[in-house]
Design an enzyme around this catalytic site. Structure first.
Site, mmCIF file in Angstrom:
data_model
loop_
_atom_site.group_PDB
_atom_site.id
_atom_site.type_symbol
_atom_site.label_atom_id
_atom_site.label_comp_id
_atom_site.label_asym_id
_atom_site.label_seq_id
_atom_site.Cartn_x
_atom_site.Cartn_y
_atom_site.Cartn_z
ATOM 1 N N ASP A 203 0.884 -1.164 0.000
ATOM 2 C CA ASP A 203 0.000 0.000 0.000
ATOM 3 C C ASP A 203 0.923 1.215 0.000
ATOM 4 O OD1 ASP A 203 -2.318 1.633 0.218
ATOM 5 O OD2 ASP A 203 -2.057 1.720 2.395
ATOM 6 N N GLU B 54 -0.940 -1.396 -5.037
ATOM 7 C CA GLU B 54 -2.156 -0.660 -5.370
ATOM 8 C C GLU B 54 -1.825 0.483 -6.319
ATOM 9 O OE1 GLU B 54 -5.948 1.503 -3.188
ATOM 10 O OE2 GLU B 54 -4.279 0.801 -1.967
ATOM 11 N N ASP C 282 -2.525 0.752 7.167
ATOM 12 C CA ASP C 282 -1.743 0.633 5.929
ATOM 13 C C ASP C 282 -1.255 -0.806 5.725
ATOM 14 O OD1 ASP C 282 -1.275 3.739 5.251
ATOM 15 O OD2 ASP C 282 -1.071 3.407 7.400
#
Length: 177
Positions: free
Chosen positions: A7, A67, A140
């Site tokens: 992330d 991502e 996260d």
């Protein structure tokens, strides 16, 4: 297969490591790379690069799932995240680890079955699918675990194109190690 989910961020980079074998996934480790507020962006980027190198060397993942960027309202933060994401991608490329990118809606769909799921739903399903006693912390790290889970579930899908992991095959372009 060991999957490193990422992330991206520049203050906090979440990471989640999963082992995926025969349609089953297990959490290996998760956490966050954090950089200190007040440091220059270049200093923070070097720290992210160093920590990524250590993660890649220590865990030797077979794939990295990251991502894709989603810009909300704060373009300034988005630029910093984009720069950090570039450092992460370059680190993976230098290590020869295949890179797979997923949009937020693809991650939500793979984990919950609904591409517009709320964050709490993604976290609840991540916990359930991996049979965890608690949702990974910080958020996260939990997000990164969901990214890795998305790759594990998407990569083995019968719906995936046969050439998805071959070099030069489009958005899933990977490099042979």
């Amino acid at each position: 297969m060991v999957i490193l989910g990422i992330d991206p961020g520049f203050a906090i980079v979440g990471f989640g490591l999963l082992r995926s074998e025969r349609g089953r996934q297990a959490l290996i480790n998760c956490g966050a790379i954090t950089t200190q507020a007040g440091l220059s962006l270049p200093t923070r980027l070097v720290q992210i690069e160093d920590d990524m190198k250590e993660l890649l060397t220590t865990f030797r993942p077979d794939a990295i799932a990251i991502e894709e960027l989603f810009f909300n309202n704060n373009i300034t933060t988005g630029i910093g995240v984009a720069q950090a994401r570039g450092v992460i991608l370059a680190s993976a490329e230098r290590a020869g680890v295949p890179i797979f990118e997923y949009t937020p809606s693809e991650i939500k769909l793979a984990v919950t079955g609904y591409g517009k799921a709320e964050k709490r739903q993604v976290m609840a399903m991540t916990k359930r699918l991996l049979k965890l006693s608690a949702t990974p912390k910080p958020d996260d790290a939990a997000d990164a675990v969901a990214v890795a889970l998305c790759h594990a579930r998407s990569y083995t899908s019968r719906l995936q194109p046969a050439d998805a992991a071959r070099p030069g095959s489009g958005r899933y372009a990977a490099r042979e190690r």
